[in-house]
Every structure is written in C-alpha cells, then in structure tokens.
Write a protein that holds these residues in place. Structure first.
Motif, PDB file in Angstrom:
ATOM      1  N   ALA A  28      80.112 -61.867  -5.410  1.00 57.42           N
ATOM      2  CA  ALA A  28      80.608 -61.902  -6.727  1.00 57.42           C
ATOM      3  C   ALA A  28      81.803 -61.012  -6.769  1.00 57.42           C
ATOM      4  O   ALA A  28      82.816 -61.335  -7.510  1.00 57.42           O
ATOM      5  CB  ALA A  28      79.508 -61.334  -7.708  1.00 57.42           C
ATOM      6  N   VAL A  29      82.022 -60.048  -6.003  1.00 56.70           N
ATOM      7  CA  VAL A  29      83.033 -59.090  -5.922  1.00 56.70           C
ATOM      8  C   VAL A  29      84.269 -59.639  -5.166  1.00 56.70           C
ATOM      9  O   VAL A  29      85.419 -59.245  -5.244  1.00 56.70           O
ATOM     10  CB  VAL A  29      82.811 -57.454  -5.818  1.00 56.70           C
ATOM     11  N   ARG A  30      83.772 -60.221  -3.725  1.00 57.78           N
ATOM     12  CA  ARG A  30      84.544 -60.516  -3.099  1.00 57.78           C
ATOM     13  C   ARG A  30      85.662 -61.588  -3.550  1.00 57.78           C
ATOM     14  O   ARG A  30      85.576 -62.295  -4.188  1.00 57.78           O
ATOM     15  CB  ARG A  30      84.082 -61.336  -1.779  1.00 57.78           C
ATOM     16  N   GLY A  31      87.136 -61.068  -3.105  1.00 62.14           N
ATOM     17  CA  GLY A  31      88.116 -61.911  -3.700  1.00 62.14           C
ATOM     18  C   GLY A  31      88.698 -61.621  -4.808  1.00 62.14           C
ATOM     19  O   GLY A  31      89.783 -62.046  -5.077  1.00 62.14           O
ATOM     20  N   THR A  32      88.065 -60.544  -5.356  1.00 61.45           N
ATOM     21  CA  THR A  32      88.711 -60.060  -6.811  1.00 61.45           C
ATOM     22  C   THR A  32      89.850 -59.163  -6.804  1.00 61.45           C
ATOM     23  O   THR A  32      90.202 -58.553  -7.615  1.00 61.45           O
ATOM     24  CB  THR A  32      87.611 -59.627  -7.608  1.00 61.45           C
ATOM     25  N   GLY A  33      89.605 -58.305  -5.427  1.00 61.14           N
ATOM     26  CA  GLY A  33      90.863 -57.162  -5.076  1.00 61.14           C
ATOM     27  C   GLY A  33      90.005 -56.002  -5.436  1.00 61.14           C
ATOM     28  O   GLY A  33      90.622 -55.052  -5.279  1.00 61.14           O
ATOM     29  N   VAL A  34      88.771 -56.147  -5.996  1.00 60.90           N
ATOM     30  CA  VAL A  34      88.049 -54.871  -6.270  1.00 60.90           C
ATOM     31  C   VAL A  34      87.267 -54.445  -4.708  1.00 60.90           C
ATOM     32  O   VAL A  34      86.964 -55.390  -4.156  1.00 60.90           O
ATOM     33  CB  VAL A  34      86.837 -54.999  -7.299  1.00 60.90           C
ATOM     34  N   ALA A  35      87.374 -52.917  -4.557  1.00 61.74           N
ATOM     35  CA  ALA A  35      86.980 -52.904  -3.045  1.00 61.74           C
ATOM     36  C   ALA A  35      85.264 -52.344  -3.292  1.00 61.74           C
ATOM     37  O   ALA A  35      84.709 -52.411  -4.361  1.00 61.74           O
ATOM     38  CB  ALA A  35      87.396 -51.318  -2.612  1.00 61.74           C
TER      39      ALA A  35
END
Lengths: 318, 318
Positions: free
Chosen positions: A130-137
């Motif tokens: 879900a987080v991958r690709g959002t720029g959030v580490a």
C-alpha cells in the motif's frame, strides 16, 4: 586525531513511551512537546501510532497530532502503522515514514500482536504494498531480536531470516529491538556485525531497553560493530509489561550525554533535550527513570559545601 | 575459541553502602548479610570502616562486625581505615587488608575529608608505616579519579602522580574511583591504559558509580584496557551527596549479570548474590536501585500471558 563520527537518533518517547501511559495526555501538550523535540536536532521522531483507538486509547489522537505539529525540514517524521487501515490514515497525514512492527519470536508476537508471525508478515506485506510508490519510506522494527521473554534466546539466523524477508519486499530500514532488555554486549556486537555484513543496503537502527541496566553498554558494542542509528526515549519513558518497576527504553539524555563525551556527533542538542525531558513528570504525572535529569550532566559542577568549614567528617565517599 | 577471563570482584555494600544509611542496621543483621556474601564467591569484601563512631555512626560497630563474621578462606576481608587510630583498631581485628581513601582533587578532599590532599597523604603515610610489616595488605582508593563534582576534569597526570606517591610507599593496590559518576568510556579506557602501563606491579581496581547511567559501559571500557578487578555494591547501594535521587555504586548483580553473559568468570554466584540483594529492602527500610532485582535475569522466562487468547491488542511493544 580522532575523526568525529556522525550518529542519527530517533526519538520514540511520544510513541513507544506515551502508548504505555495510563492517563491520556492532551493533544495540545503532545504537539507542544513534539515541536520542542523538533528543535533538538534529532534525525527522526516517531510521532505517534496509527493503531486502533480502542487498542491504544493513549494515542487515539494520532491524526490531530500529525496535523498539529510544526515540521522541521531536517527531521524525518515517522509513525507506527499496524495494518493497511493504519497506513491509509498515516498517508493521509503526509508522514515521511511508516514504521512496521512484528516480533521475531512466535510467542512474543502472539502476546504482543495476537497473531502468528506469518499472519503479521502477511499483514505487513500488505502495508508495504500500500505504501510502495507513494514516496513514503518504510522501516520495520523487529521486536525480541535479542531475546524473547517467553522463549529465551532467539537464534541470530532467525533474526537475519526475517530481515531478509523484509529486505526482499524493498523496505529501506530495519530496527533491531531489544524489547525486554535481554541484550548483552557480545551478543549485540555479533548480531550487528552479521546484520551489517548481510544487509549493507539497509539502514540499520538499534533499539535498546535499559531493563537490566545494559542499554549504554550495549550501545558501545553496537558502535563497535559500526552501527550509527539508534532509537532512544526522552526521560527513559516506555517499558515492558514483563518487568514491572524496571526502567524502560534507553534514555535519550543519558545516551546523548555518553555519546557526546565519547566524541560522537549525535546532532542532538543535549541542553534542549534536557529542557524537554524536564517537562515530562508534569505531563505524565509521574517520575521518569532518567538519571541525568536527577544528577545533571557531568560538567554541571557543584559549589564547595558550606559545611566544609564548620563540620568535621570522615565520611570517606569513595 | 574465546578464553574465559577471570575477574575479581570486591563487594562494598556493607561499607560504602551502609555508611550512607540514616537508620542503624543491627550488628547481627550486618554479620548475617556479610556471612551470606562470604558464600557468594567474591574475591574481596569491604566489611566496614574503622572511622570515628561520631563521624559515621552507621558503622560504629566495626569491631563487633569484624569479630562476629565467619571468614571464608578464599575471601580477602578489607576495611576502610582513615588514620593510625583506625589502623590499630583494624589490626586488632586481624583484617586481611586496609583500604585508605583520599581524593585526587583538592576541593573534593576538603569536602569529603576536611583536609588538604597533602594533609591526607601525610596521615595515610603514617597509616602505611603503622601497617607495613604486619602482613596486612594495603590498598588506596583514590576518589574523584575521573572527575571532581566541584572542579570538573582531573588531569590524568594528576591521578598518575598520586598513584606514584602511594606506589613509592609500597602499597599493594590502588582503586581508581569514579566517586560521583563522571567517568565516560573513552576516558576510562585511556586512564586505565596509562595506569596499567606505568604501574604494572600494582593491583589496579576500578570503582564505578551509576550516577549518570554509564557504570556498565565504563566497565566494558576498563575491560578493554585489561582491568580485571572491580568494586561493586549489592543492590546498587551507596551514592553521592551531590546527586540526590540518582543511583549509587555500580550494582553487583547488574555487573555480574552482564559479565557472565559476556563470557567472563567473575567467581561470583549470581543466584546467591540475588538472594542476598533481596534481603536489602527489609534491612535498610527502602527500595534499592538494582534493576535485576526488579526485572530478573535475562534467562528468567515468563509464561505466555493468559490474556493472549481473549483480548485483542495492537500494543506493539518494540
């Protein structure tokens, strides 16, 4: 000449510490404290936790806190996220990083998270997707990496295997957590050396507890093994349900005090941290384990006691 | 294969700890505790202090204690002696060693002993003359060797100079004392290396306080520098008047716990020490700083909590 080594500290008091507090801390007080911490020079601050408000009512104001704080450009603001729902809430608050948690020992994972390790991994893999690709580490904190209070020793290969599974999923960092203060220096040195050897692309952080007094000694061992990232908790807040009365997470001001004396650049302003730590007892309604708050820094000198001229003494403090 | 290194521990709680207690501890209770300690495997026990009963009323029963204890053949029984009168009293009790104390910083010596350092040295030189030739060993504890709470840093050459003056007088051992917990690891390493280099014939002991949380970290640094003798205090008893509320001497059970885990042979039976430490709160009427007494050893495992089956949780202890 010694070269000054830069270390990177992550302040976890407002998450790992506050989650344990029985009394709710006002949202405005949390925000004011985090704003003060943002001015202290930390590399990272673990602000809060996007868990269910029923599970951790102490942190039920996660959104309000994240929206209320003033972000300092040099600081990574991270939050704990247990599942996809938590990740969505965190992303909507534009966090810099999400921190996922599971234990590397089966019994502790069941006790702490009420799931098997495989269930936790599957849930966290969904979060990563879900987080991958959002720029959030993405960072993963592996609990009980230096021992499980129910199972005892956790073999180093077990820890490395869980690191490998998360590394394969593309997380940026892994934190090895001594959740209940079972780590000892030679163990820390070996674990850190092997972890660094095998995962040189991962940002590796060490998370110590002072449950048995060894947090600073273990820090020295981790430094020996080349670790440069450490979690710490203001005032030594936090702790573990298996050691009632024992001290909690390694205390930020004790850690910074020692590291500074030993010649490291922690980035953190010790005086500012001490000012922030001094607010804690009023905020949480009880004393904190911090020794430096009581004793002061080694350089805080004392006047010669008045009584010296009058009173005879052979007290002989050694 | 690692070679198991033998360390030598000196238990100081009944002297350095008890001298600070406000309430008098019954002589029989002191004797019973020391007898228990004699069975723990210490290399040395600092039993009491032959100071003036007016100066330290808590230890006014020094003769009765020395006469009352059962001596274990493997243990050196040492006592603090401030002057020739004290030495005579100690010799009449057939102690194995006398321990002399002065500070290497002028201000602390005046505050602690109400004399200049030169006056202290002259008085202790008289003690050495009185004891020499009796077969009783002489150790000198140099206070503030890693910092003075009034003056700050004490230059290493100053410490080495005072060691040299006592070495020239023929003492067998010197203890470097971090009286108010100002030592830090790199300083300890350097001081110990230089002291060992210059005084290879002296038995060198390190005496740490945990005032600022660094006692075990400093122990690692001293071990790095080849130190094998350490003072420690049961329960972490003892302390310093300049840091009210801070922890005291390095805690024996915390020290032994770490050293054992790191593979050292301390000679000390940790279970027996923990039994002895557990008696302290009843004996002295208050809690002790020991973390291991609260948290247990790292190998003291816990059952899986009953609540795991019933209650949902996302507490996420890291």
């Amino acid at each position: 000449m010694n070269q000054i080594k830069r270390l990177y500290l992550n302040e976890v008091a407002t998450r790992d510490g506050f989650q344990n507090e029985a009394a709710f801390i006002d949202t405005d007080d949390k925000i004011a404290l985090i704003d003060a911490l943002s001015a202290c020079g930390y590399a990272k601050i673990e602000v809060t936790s996007f868990t269910s408000p029923k599970a951790i009512p102490a942190l039920r104001d996660a959104e309000a806190v994240m929206h209320g704080i003033k972000r300092s450009p040099g600081v990574v603001y991270t939050v704990l996220v247990p599942n996809v729902r938590g990740a969505e809430r965190a992303l909507s608050c534009r966090v810099d990083e999400v921190n996922l948690v599971m234990s590397v020992s089966e019994s502790h994972n069941r006790a702490n998270l009420r799931m098997t390790r495989e269930q936790s991994f599957a849930q966290l893999a969904d979060v990563i997707d879900a987080v991958r690709g959002t720029g959030v580490a993405i960072n993963v904190s592996l609990s009980t990496a230096m021992g499980c209070p129910m199972e005892g020793d956790v073999p180093i290969p077990t820890v490395l295997d869980w690191m490998a599974r998360f590394a394969q999923r593309g997380v940026q960092g892994v934190t090895l957590c001594d959740t209940t203060g079972m780590a000892y220096p030679n163990q820390v040195r070996e674990l850190c050396e092997r972890a660094r050897e095998q995962f040189d692309a991962l940002d590796l952080t060490l998370h110590f507890h002072n449950t048995r007094g060894m947090a600073l000694a273990n820090t020295l061992a981790a430094l020996d093994a080349g670790i440069v990232r450490f979690d710490a908790s203001l005032g030594g807040l936090g702790g573990c349900p298996y050691a009632p009365g024992a001290t909690g997470n390694v205390c930020t001001e004790e850690l910074v005090h020692m590291l500074e004396l030993d010649g490291y650049d922690t980035g953190v302003n010790l005086a500012a941290v001490l000012d922030a730590a001094a607010r804690l007892p009023a905020l949480i309604g009880h004393d904190v384990p911090s020794q430096i708050l009581k004793a002061g820094r080694r350089t805080d000198l004392h006047p010669l006691p008045q009584s010296v001229r009058g009173m005879p003494s052979q007290r002989a403090f050694s």
